[in-house]
Design an enzyme around this catalytic site. Sequence first.
Site, PDB file in Angstrom:
ATOM      1  N   GLU A  35      35.496  48.306  45.921  1.00  0.00           N
ATOM      2  CA  GLU A  35      36.847  48.842  45.685  1.00  0.00           C
ATOM      3  C   GLU A  35      36.902  49.783  44.487  1.00  0.00           C
ATOM      4  OE1 GLU A  35      38.816  44.976  45.254  1.00  0.00           O
ATOM      5  OE2 GLU A  35      39.170  45.442  43.157  1.00  0.00           O
ATOM      6  N   ARG A  80      33.870  48.291  50.583  1.00  0.00           N
ATOM      7  CA  ARG A  80      35.321  48.266  50.330  1.00  0.00           C
ATOM      8  C   ARG A  80      35.893  49.553  49.741  1.00  0.00           C
ATOM      9  NH1 ARG A  80      38.730  44.846  50.231  1.00  0.00           N
ATOM     10  NH2 ARG A  80      39.318  44.773  48.036  1.00  0.00           N
ATOM     11  N   ASP A 127      37.459  36.543  46.479  1.00  0.00           N
ATOM     12  CA  ASP A 127      37.121  37.640  45.562  1.00  0.00           C
ATOM     13  C   ASP A 127      36.645  37.067  44.228  1.00  0.00           C
ATOM     14  OD1 ASP A 127      36.949  40.000  44.164  1.00  0.00           O
ATOM     15  OD2 ASP A 127      38.942  40.728  44.721  1.00  0.00           O
ATOM     16  N   HIS A 171      35.703  39.085  41.694  1.00  0.00           N
ATOM     17  CA  HIS A 171      36.099  40.062  40.670  1.00  0.00           C
ATOM     18  C   HIS A 171      34.990  40.329  39.654  1.00  0.00           C
ATOM     19  CE1 HIS A 171      40.272  38.812  41.989  1.00  0.00           C
ATOM     20  NE2 HIS A 171      40.266  40.108  42.138  1.00  0.00           N
ATOM     21  N   ARG A 216      42.700  35.710  52.261  1.00  0.00           N
ATOM     22  CA  ARG A 216      41.905  35.583  51.039  1.00  0.00           C
ATOM     23  C   ARG A 216      42.475  34.452  50.206  1.00  0.00           C
ATOM     24  NH1 ARG A 216      41.520  39.896  45.978  1.00  0.00           N
ATOM     25  NH2 ARG A 216      42.945  38.467  44.948  1.00  0.00           N
ATOM     26  N   GLU A 244      42.364  45.182  53.867  1.00  0.00           N
ATOM     27  CA  GLU A 244      43.182  44.364  52.963  1.00  0.00           C
ATOM     28  C   GLU A 244      44.650  44.812  53.056  1.00  0.00           C
ATOM     29  OE1 GLU A 244      42.141  44.798  48.831  1.00  0.00           O
ATOM     30  OE2 GLU A 244      43.276  43.029  48.239  1.00  0.00           O
ATOM     31  N   TRP A 284      34.583  42.898  33.971  1.00  0.00           N
ATOM     32  CA  TRP A 284      35.704  43.056  34.909  1.00  0.00           C
ATOM     33  C   TRP A 284      35.117  43.059  36.283  1.00  0.00           C
ATOM     34  CZ3 TRP A 284      39.377  42.589  37.857  1.00  0.00           C
ATOM     35  CH2 TRP A 284      40.719  42.687  37.444  1.00  0.00           C
ATOM     36  N   GLU A 344      33.492  38.571  47.850  1.00  0.00           N
ATOM     37  CA  GLU A 344      33.696  39.947  47.372  1.00  0.00           C
ATOM     38  C   GLU A 344      33.340  40.114  45.901  1.00  0.00           C
ATOM     39  OE1 GLU A 344      37.766  41.116  48.004  1.00  0.00           O
ATOM     40  OE2 GLU A 344      37.661  42.622  46.439  1.00  0.00           O
ATOM     41  N   TYR A 381      42.790  35.567  36.775  1.00  0.00           N
ATOM     42  CA  TYR A 381      43.143  36.792  37.475  1.00  0.00           C
ATOM     43  C   TYR A 381      43.155  36.518  38.979  1.00  0.00           C
ATOM     44  CZ  TYR A 381      43.320  41.551  39.081  1.00  0.00           C
ATOM     45  OH  TYR A 381      43.709  42.699  39.711  1.00  0.00           O
TER      46      TYR A 381
END
Length: 403
Positions: A263, A284, A211, A213, A148, A340, A403, A237, A160
Amino acid sequence: MLKIIDAKVIVTCPGRNFVTLKITTEDGITGVGDATLNGRELSVVSFLRDHMVPSLIGRDAHQIEDIWQFFYRGSYWRGGPVAMTALAAVDMALWDIKGKVAGLPVYQLLGGACRTGVTVYGHANGETIEDTIAEAVKYKAMGYKAIRLQTGVPGLPSTYGVSKDKMFYEPADGSLPTENVWSTPAYLKHTPKLFEKAREVLGWDVHLLHDVHHRLTPIEAARLGKDLEPYRLFWMEDATPAENQSSFRIIRQHTTTPLAIGEIFNSIWDCKQLIEEQLIDYIRATAVHAGGITHLKKLASFADLHHVRTGCHGATDLSPVCMGAALHFDLSIPNFGVQEYMRHTPETDAVFPHAYTFSDGMLHPGEAPGLGVDIDEALAAKYPYKRAYLPVARRLDGSMHDW
Ligand code: GCO
Ligand code: MG
């Protein structure tokens, strides 16, 4: 009948907070389950101690499904991250006990191995594109087949996913939430350049992942997906928040970049439409936040019917107990995609001795009966809880971002 006589909640902070449930049966057999919910650890501790443990004591540890149904179906206040994490811990600990009683690793109880090992992806990140790619080169040299890539965005003071400590990246970085600055235009402009350079340097025989996020709107995510198409990502992602699952229709209509999400999902109900309409390629959801092995197994079977494969969350805030559970699950299901793997620090590994091993880009859960992960309680007691939060993101004008 294998009566549960004790269920103890253990909190430890060997570099970051972990919550572990340890169930003991009348025969003295114990099982462990991960109950860590990043930044909300003590809520799960209370939920377990104050609400679940009293009605767990005295039940038959062998009745995993019935105990799951009792706490989920039997509960007036169903679901949510705190309750599902607590339920996951109970479920994992019971699978651990069943494996120990049977003298078999849990993957054997789940139907046996479908593959020789579990392909994992590592995290390469850096302030600049060059730094990120230099990290990725190291991961390739360690044998990783999937990496990743995250990089800092020029003009933004911090991003982040870009950490100071490269190998042991810790997402919860402050005793109060750190505030990062976010700019969608700057991010959208910069990210394709990272992957263009990555293909130049790393070549095409390694899977590359990214990702987002949840930082984009659906149409912005569609644009990024299109711009990344030439670099053939394994997945993009968390492109956009998914409370409104039909948002993914917009992304899907515009790009062939494979999509992963889940996730933060806590049950199949968080992704039913995403899966049914084949709006994603990878789910995920992971054992600790989605009700344990019992629920994840059902979710994966449902996903399999719709050509969706798994890609379980495996950041450092999921304890080695969850990693053990994930690996037994990954090894045994037909529609596994990737796992992951963010390495834990040596301090964490010492608190949680485990049978799983890494070699040639793959993890294997090992052959120890049960989950193959334990907790050293004496060592755990040396690391008391420390409050820590995930950061938040604000836009350049000061308004809060997703987020
Ligand atoms: C990932 C993540 C993590 C999470 C973290 C939150 O894909 O690994 O997005 O960085 O944000 O696990 O608790
Ligand atoms: Mg993520």
